[in-house]
Design a protein around this motif. Structure first.
Motif, PDB file in Angstrom:
ATOM      1  N   PRO A 421     -30.910 -34.334 -53.890  1.00 48.98           N
ATOM      2  CA  PRO A 421     -31.442 -34.854 -52.624  1.00 48.98           C
ATOM      3  C   PRO A 421     -30.798 -34.198 -51.410  1.00 48.98           C
ATOM      4  CG  PRO A 421     -30.030 -36.476 -53.700  1.00 48.98           C
ATOM      5  CD  PRO A 421     -30.239 -35.377 -54.687  1.00 48.98           C
ATOM      6  N   ILE A 422     -31.626 -33.855 -50.447  1.00 46.84           N
ATOM      7  CA  ILE A 422     -31.155 -33.376 -49.151  1.00 46.84           C
ATOM      8  C   ILE A 422     -31.412 -34.511 -48.178  1.00 46.84           C
ATOM      9  CG2 ILE A 422     -31.436 -31.630 -47.347  1.00 46.84           C
ATOM     10  CD1 ILE A 422     -32.301 -29.662 -49.493  1.00 46.84           C
ATOM     11  N   ASP A 423     -30.369 -35.297 -47.908  1.00 45.80           N
ATOM     12  CA  ASP A 423     -30.506 -36.500 -47.090  1.00 45.80           C
ATOM     13  C   ASP A 423     -29.213 -36.710 -46.310  1.00 45.80           C
ATOM     14  OD1 ASP A 423     -28.651 -37.486 -48.964  1.00 45.80           O
ATOM     15  OD2 ASP A 423     -30.216 -38.433 -50.168  1.00 45.80           O
ATOM     16  N   THR A 424     -29.203 -37.741 -45.474  1.00 44.00           N
ATOM     17  CA  THR A 424     -28.044 -37.960 -44.609  1.00 44.00           C
ATOM     18  C   THR A 424     -26.823 -38.462 -45.369  1.00 44.00           C
ATOM     19  OG1 THR A 424     -28.948 -40.154 -44.079  1.00 44.00           O
ATOM     20  CG2 THR A 424     -29.403 -38.366 -42.527  1.00 44.00           C
ATOM     21  N   GLU A 425     -27.013 -38.940 -46.584  1.00 48.18           N
ATOM     22  CA  GLU A 425     -25.856 -39.331 -47.387  1.00 48.18           C
ATOM     23  C   GLU A 425     -25.022 -38.108 -47.759  1.00 48.18           C
ATOM     24  OE1 GLU A 425     -24.800 -41.463 -51.667  1.00 48.18           O
ATOM     25  OE2 GLU A 425     -26.834 -41.619 -50.849  1.00 48.18           O
ATOM     26  N   HIS A 426     -25.701 -36.979 -47.948  1.00 42.54           N
ATOM     27  CA  HIS A 426     -25.001 -35.750 -48.349  1.00 42.54           C
ATOM     28  C   HIS A 426     -24.843 -34.761 -47.186  1.00 42.54           C
ATOM     29  CE1 HIS A 426     -26.843 -37.426 -52.036  1.00 42.54           C
ATOM     30  NE2 HIS A 426     -25.746 -36.980 -52.626  1.00 42.54           N
ATOM     31  N   TYR A 427     -25.718 -34.826 -46.184  1.00 35.48           N
ATOM     32  CA  TYR A 427     -25.691 -33.896 -45.050  1.00 35.48           C
ATOM     33  C   TYR A 427     -25.828 -34.736 -43.785  1.00 35.48           C
ATOM     34  CZ  TYR A 427     -26.522 -30.885 -49.003  1.00 35.48           C
ATOM     35  OH  TYR A 427     -26.411 -30.263 -50.229  1.00 35.48           O
ATOM     36  N   GLU A 428     -24.682 -35.084 -43.211  1.00 34.61           N
ATOM     37  CA  GLU A 428     -24.631 -36.193 -42.249  1.00 34.61           C
ATOM     38  C   GLU A 428     -25.382 -35.941 -40.949  1.00 34.61           C
ATOM     39  OE1 GLU A 428     -20.681 -33.863 -41.872  1.00 34.61           O
ATOM     40  OE2 GLU A 428     -22.141 -34.395 -43.421  1.00 34.61           O
ATOM     41  N   LEU A 429     -25.635 -34.694 -40.571  1.00 35.32           N
ATOM     42  CA  LEU A 429     -26.313 -34.411 -39.306  1.00 35.32           C
ATOM     43  C   LEU A 429     -27.768 -34.016 -39.495  1.00 35.32           C
ATOM     44  CD1 LEU A 429     -23.460 -32.452 -37.463  1.00 35.32           C
ATOM     45  CD2 LEU A 429     -24.014 -34.895 -37.347  1.00 35.32           C
ATOM     46  N   LEU A 430     -28.282 -34.192 -40.683  1.00 31.15           N
ATOM     47  CA  LEU A 430     -29.686 -33.871 -40.969  1.00 31.15           C
ATOM     48  C   LEU A 430     -30.609 -34.795 -40.179  1.00 31.15           C
ATOM     49  CD1 LEU A 430     -31.553 -32.202 -43.009  1.00 31.15           C
ATOM     50  CD2 LEU A 430     -31.553 -34.302 -44.373  1.00 31.15           C
ATOM     51  N   ARG A 431     -31.663 -34.245 -39.606  1.00 33.09           N
ATOM     52  CA  ARG A 431     -32.665 -35.058 -38.911  1.00 33.09           C
ATOM     53  C   ARG A 431     -33.649 -35.612 -39.942  1.00 33.09           C
ATOM     54  NH1 ARG A 431     -32.086 -34.286 -33.611  1.00 33.09           N
ATOM     55  NH2 ARG A 431     -34.005 -35.448 -33.227  1.00 33.09           N
ATOM     56  N   VAL A 432     -34.009 -36.901 -39.780  1.00 33.80           N
ATOM     57  CA  VAL A 432     -34.831 -37.550 -40.808  1.00 33.80           C
ATOM     58  C   VAL A 432     -36.069 -38.224 -40.216  1.00 33.80           C
ATOM     59  CG1 VAL A 432     -32.931 -37.888 -42.421  1.00 33.80           C
ATOM     60  CG2 VAL A 432     -33.356 -39.621 -40.667  1.00 33.80           C
ATOM     61  N   ASP A 433     -36.464 -37.851 -39.014  1.00 31.21           N
ATOM     62  CA  ASP A 433     -37.645 -38.471 -38.399  1.00 31.21           C
ATOM     63  C   ASP A 433     -38.937 -38.036 -39.085  1.00 31.21           C
ATOM     64  OD1 ASP A 433     -36.146 -39.710 -36.192  1.00 31.21           O
ATOM     65  OD2 ASP A 433     -35.799 -37.645 -35.585  1.00 31.21           O
ATOM     66  N   GLY A 542     -21.515 -14.928 -43.331  1.00 31.47           N
ATOM     67  CA  GLY A 542     -22.378 -16.034 -43.707  1.00 31.47           C
ATOM     68  C   GLY A 542     -21.632 -17.344 -43.845  1.00 31.47           C
ATOM     69  N   GLU A 543     -20.369 -17.305 -44.245  1.00 26.70           N
ATOM     70  CA  GLU A 543     -19.581 -18.533 -44.362  1.00 26.70           C
ATOM     71  C   GLU A 543     -19.396 -19.205 -43.014  1.00 26.70           C
ATOM     72  OE1 GLU A 543     -18.880 -15.688 -45.785  1.00 26.70           O
ATOM     73  OE2 GLU A 543     -18.366 -15.992 -47.900  1.00 26.70           O
ATOM     74  N   ASP A 544     -19.345 -18.421 -41.931  1.00 22.46           N
ATOM     75  CA  ASP A 544     -19.232 -18.998 -40.590  1.00 22.46           C
ATOM     76  C   ASP A 544     -20.524 -19.701 -40.182  1.00 22.46           C
ATOM     77  OD1 ASP A 544     -16.551 -17.984 -40.013  1.00 22.46           O
ATOM     78  OD2 ASP A 544     -17.504 -16.012 -39.947  1.00 22.46           O
ATOM     79  N   LEU A 545     -21.669 -19.099 -40.462  1.00 28.99           N
ATOM     80  CA  LEU A 545     -22.942 -19.755 -40.153  1.00 28.99           C
ATOM     81  C   LEU A 545     -23.073 -21.070 -40.924  1.00 28.99           C
ATOM     82  CD1 LEU A 545     -25.481 -16.763 -40.180  1.00 28.99           C
ATOM     83  CD2 LEU A 545     -24.139 -17.667 -38.259  1.00 28.99           C
ATOM     84  N   ALA A 546     -22.525 -21.105 -42.135  1.00 30.02           N
ATOM     85  CA  ALA A 546     -22.614 -22.314 -42.960  1.00 30.02           C
ATOM     86  C   ALA A 546     -21.852 -23.487 -42.342  1.00 30.02           C
ATOM     87  CB  ALA A 546     -22.084 -22.033 -44.360  1.00 30.02           C
ATOM     88  N   VAL A 547     -20.796 -23.206 -41.586  1.00 36.39           N
ATOM     89  CA  VAL A 547     -20.039 -24.277 -40.937  1.00 36.39           C
ATOM     90  C   VAL A 547     -20.961 -25.105 -40.060  1.00 36.39           C
ATOM     91  CG1 VAL A 547     -18.267 -24.754 -39.198  1.00 36.39           C
ATOM     92  CG2 VAL A 547     -17.810 -23.094 -41.015  1.00 36.39           C
ATOM     93  N   TYR A 548     -21.824 -24.440 -39.295  1.00 32.74           N
ATOM     94  CA  TYR A 548     -22.745 -25.149 -38.409  1.00 32.74           C
ATOM     95  C   TYR A 548     -23.939 -25.709 -39.176  1.00 32.74           C
ATOM     96  CZ  TYR A 548     -25.595 -26.267 -34.365  1.00 32.74           C
ATOM     97  OH  TYR A 548     -26.353 -26.941 -33.449  1.00 32.74           O
ATOM     98  N   ASN A 549     -24.526 -24.909 -40.053  1.00 31.33           N
ATOM     99  CA  ASN A 549     -25.814 -25.272 -40.634  1.00 31.33           C
ATOM    100  C   ASN A 549     -25.740 -26.263 -41.793  1.00 31.33           C
ATOM    101  OD1 ASN A 549     -27.779 -23.993 -39.051  1.00 31.33           O
ATOM    102  ND2 ASN A 549     -27.330 -22.012 -40.001  1.00 31.33           N
ATOM    103  N   ARG A 550     -24.712 -26.181 -42.615  1.00 29.36           N
ATOM    104  CA  ARG A 550     -24.724 -27.008 -43.815  1.00 29.36           C
ATOM    105  C   ARG A 550     -24.919 -28.497 -43.525  1.00 29.36           C
ATOM    106  NH1 ARG A 550     -21.949 -30.140 -47.200  1.00 29.36           N
ATOM    107  NH2 ARG A 550     -22.366 -29.907 -49.443  1.00 29.36           N
ATOM    108  N   PRO A 551     -24.185 -29.115 -42.580  1.00 29.59           N
ATOM    109  CA  PRO A 551     -24.405 -30.552 -42.360  1.00 29.59           C
ATOM    110  C   PRO A 551     -25.740 -30.871 -41.709  1.00 29.59           C
ATOM    111  CG  PRO A 551     -22.771 -29.687 -40.827  1.00 29.59           C
ATOM    112  CD  PRO A 551     -23.045 -28.600 -41.802  1.00 29.59           C
TER     113      PRO A 551
END
Length: 589
Positions: A421-433, A542-551
């Motif tokens: 699952p890709i959801d806010t439980e695992h990715y806290e800043l994901l938009r879910v609207d 790419g590891e630096d971009l992941a810091v911003y994008n992963r959550p």
């Protein structure tokens, strides 16, 4: 939600916190009037013509006997069964209460709050992002598990959050209760009380910050003038497309540049302001407009498939949105601003009326180099937009691979990762609207608009070509990746010929986009650092971009390949290197 016993006709009812009630009358697609009533975060919609009088009386009546609502009609009285059903639903949502229950409820306005939130240990050291005392690598390592130097800060943290932990000369942190990263929050003594303003905030569970309110009101004319001056300076170099009528995306850029001006004085290369010495006027200007940024951020993304950047926005629409959508509520309390001051601020901010004074020293004197501060804001927005575009594109490609391999057997670790699952439980800043795919498509569109519009203020062009794929590479690289997978993992159960081909096609697109993003962000960071006189950072990966994008957008493709197939992946601006045991493949542009 609380279940209620069956309502009796004789029972007395009331709205327990009537000052929370606000309403709006709109017209639907058929031209019919629709009444929207808001009670805190709850919305009641009366879209049946025969129920409009019922809704209107609900707004106007202090208390009533249940059976009286039968007559809330412009025609024949309502049936009791229908009225009882409506009233019980309102009781169930705690919008109505029985008068006996309301009288027994505790009076919140007498509630006392502790001076601190209890969220920081005593004596916590005041730290922030600053070129005066550069602790950026240490702070980012603690926050993200990856050290990032000050010259790359805006690639991993939105520039409108750079000043959050900083202390001003009043001894308050710029972000007040909402400081991020949270381990930098100092939790200073703060007077709090229940909010008794009419509307969404009335006697809400979270208190208002009275200490911050007193500081803001003591400088009110000054803050209005500074906000006006910055707006005039920004739109002198980035004129609104519709003259005096602003669009949502333009108001968002105004908010971002105002917030960035406060961060700029802390992280510029020459004469950075020490922590604790920040001008309180700049700090106050930041606190005022951060709520506007929350409104524009949501407004641009309200409707799936329709980015709202070009829709008009004015002071009234911002206040209405904040009231309707709960923007006045935060994790640790509610906005402390009285409605009259909020309305005055928004009118001055958007140029609908003038500030009462022309404060001295003005915004240019306080910032030092106002042009550099504005360019820092616009450039920083472009950096964030580029990173977000890549993150959303990677999310769409991840979903494409998941769908493509959904029916494949046998199921392996790779399939489990794709199905996770890709959801806010695992990715806290994901938009879910919206749905995940709709969210990524919308994010892409909004940030391409912001990238282009910010570029107009920098004379850089729109930058739309920065993340376009090279058609020639699209043809060549999938075949090379498929051949590498066949050599490196010849017997892997997840890699049938069809699966290998689809995985290679997706991987080629992800890594080509990632390299383009790293080059574009690297160019923008170079220009930003040159303009503010700051030492450049190391080359980004790419590891630096992941810091911003992963959550915000879910797992990186590199992590999926590493865990699911045991592949090593390293991407920088010039190449992507895949490795597995003795096998290696280098992809270059």
């Amino acid at each position: 939600m609380i279940a209620v016993t069956e309502l009796l006709r004789s029972e007395l009812l009331c709205v327990p916190k009537r000052r929370r009630l606000v309403h709006d009358k709109l017209t639907d697609s058929d031209g019919r009037e629709v009444l929207h009533i808001f009670y805190g975060q709850k919305e009641i919609i009366f879209d049946e013509p025969e129920l409009l009088p019922f809704g209107t009386m609900l707004l106007e009546t202090e208390s009533f006997r249940a059976e009286e609502a039968i007559g809330w009609s412009n025609g024949e009285p309502h049936e009791w069964d229908k009225v009882r059903e409506l009233l019980e639903a309102l009781l169930d949502e705690e919008i109505l209460k029985r008068v006996t229950e309301a009288a027994a409820a505790p009076k919140m306005q007498t509630q006392a709050y502790p001076l601190t939130l209890g969220l920081a240990p005593p004596g916590r050291e005041a730290r922030t992002f600053s070129a005066h005392d550069d602790r950026c690598p240490v702070i980012t390592k603690e926050a993200f598990g990856r050290a990032v130097d000050l010259g790359n800060l805006e690639a991993v943290i939105p520039l409108y959050r750079v000043a959050h932990p900083a202390k001003d000369r009043d001894g308050r942190q710029v972000g007040e209760n909402n400081v991020t990263p949270r381990f930098l929050f100092l939790d200073p003594p703060t007077q709090r009380r229940v909010c008794n303003y009419a509307g969404d905030r009335y006697q809400a569970e979270g208190p208002m910050n009275v200490t911050a309110l007193k500081l803001m009101t003591s400088r009110w004319p000054e803050l209005l003038s500074l906000s006006e001056q910055l707006r005039q300076a920004l739109f002198a170099r980035l004129p609104p497309r519709d003259g005096a009528r602003l669009r949502i995306g333009e108001v968002h850029l105004l908010a971002v540049c105002t917030l960035a001006a406060t961060g700029y004085v802390m992280i510029r290369g020459q004469d950075p302001v020490p922590n604790g010495e920040l001008d309180p006027g700049l700090a106050g200007m930041f606190r005022l407009i951060d709520g506007v940024r929350l409104v524009t951020t949501e407004s641009m993304r309200m409707i799936a498939g329709e980015p709202g950047c070009d829709r008009p926005m004015n002071a009234r629409s911002i206040a209405d949105f904040a009231e309707r959508e709960g923007t006045y509520h935060g994790t640790h309390g509610v906005c402390a601003g009285p409605a009259a001051l909020i309305d005055e601020y928004l009118r001055v901010l958007l140029g609908e009326e003038s500030a009462p004074i022309q404060v001295v020293p003005d915004i240019a004197a306080r910032v030092g180099d106002l042009d550099a501060a504005l360019e820092y804001g616009l450039r920083g927005q472009r950096i964030e937009s580029l990173v977000r575009i890549f993150g959303a594109s990677q999310g769409l490609l991840h979903d494409r691979l998941r769908v493509s391999l959904a029916e494949q057997q046998p199921r392996t670790d790779l399939h489990a990762l794709l199905d996770a699952p890709i959801d806010t439980e695992h990715y806290e800043l994901l938009r879910v609207d919206h749905s995940l795919v709709d969210t990524f498509v919308l994010e892409n569109a909004v940030n391409r608009w912001l990238l282009a519009r910010a570029g107009e203020g920098l004379r850089d062009g729109d930058g739309r070509e920065m993340l376009e794929l090279d058609p020639g590479r699209k043809c060549e690289e999938p075949a090379r990746i498929a051949e590498f997978l066949a050599r490196a993992l010849p017997d892997h159960p997840a890699l049938s010929a069809r699966a290998r081909a689809e995985l290679a096609a997706v991987a080629a697109d992800v890594f080509a986009l990632e390299r383009r993003c790293l080059r574009a962000v690297g160019d923008e960071m170079r220009l930003l650092n040159e303009r503010i006189g700051r030492t450049p950072g190391r080359p980004l990966t790419g590891e630096d971009l992941a810091v911003y994008n992963r959550p915000r957008t879910g797992p990186t493709f590199a992590a999926t390949l590493k865990v699911g197939l045991g592949l090593g992946v390293h991407t920088d601006a010039t190449s992507t290197v895949l490795s597995c045991g003795d096998h290696q493949l280098s992809l270059t542009d």
